[in-house]
Scaffold this active site. Sequence first.
Site, PDB file in Angstrom:
ATOM      1  CB  ALA A  35      85.891 -20.088 -20.010  1.00 29.91           C
ATOM      2  CB  ALA A  38      85.267 -15.807 -23.679  1.00 29.18           C
ATOM      3  CD  GLU A  39      85.510 -13.368 -16.544  1.00 31.52           C
ATOM      4  OE1 GLU A  39      85.383 -12.598 -15.578  1.00 31.52           O
ATOM      5  OE2 GLU A  39      85.312 -14.592 -16.468  1.00 31.52           O
ATOM      6  CB  THR A  40      90.930 -12.023 -21.164  1.00 37.21           C
ATOM      7  OG1 THR A  40      91.237 -12.873 -20.051  1.00 37.21           O
ATOM      8  CG2 THR A  40      92.037 -11.007 -21.349  1.00 37.21           C
ATOM      9  CB  SER A  43      87.380  -8.121 -18.706  1.00 34.94           C
ATOM     10  OG  SER A  43      86.456  -9.021 -18.124  1.00 34.94           O
TER      11      SER A  43
END
Length: 118
Positions: A35, A38-40, A43
Amino acid sequence: MGMRIISQSPEHTVIEMPISGNTQPQGLLHGGASAALAETAASHSAILHAQRLFGENAVAVGVELNISHLKAGRGLLIRATAEALHLGRSSTVHTVRITDEDHQLIAIARVSNRVLNK
């Protein structure tokens, strides 16, 4: 976490991460690590979009993360590929596919970011 950017743009970002050091007690890839990957990836793309719109001081902040873990992560590394679905003046949405070394889909995520002009 050992993340390494392979390529990045507002529309498409690829980041790799080792599985070693990012595992749960059973030795499998930790869902929180995938997770975070994925967010990195999403972003990084969102920040580049914000800076393209408003200059180098603009930022993007995460507002939503949804991830489905589809397969156990094993092996040496995983790769997140973020693809833009929406690049707006105040928000972005990216789909992130996380795959293993054999290009098997491990997880899929949707990440929304708010674009801020500081």
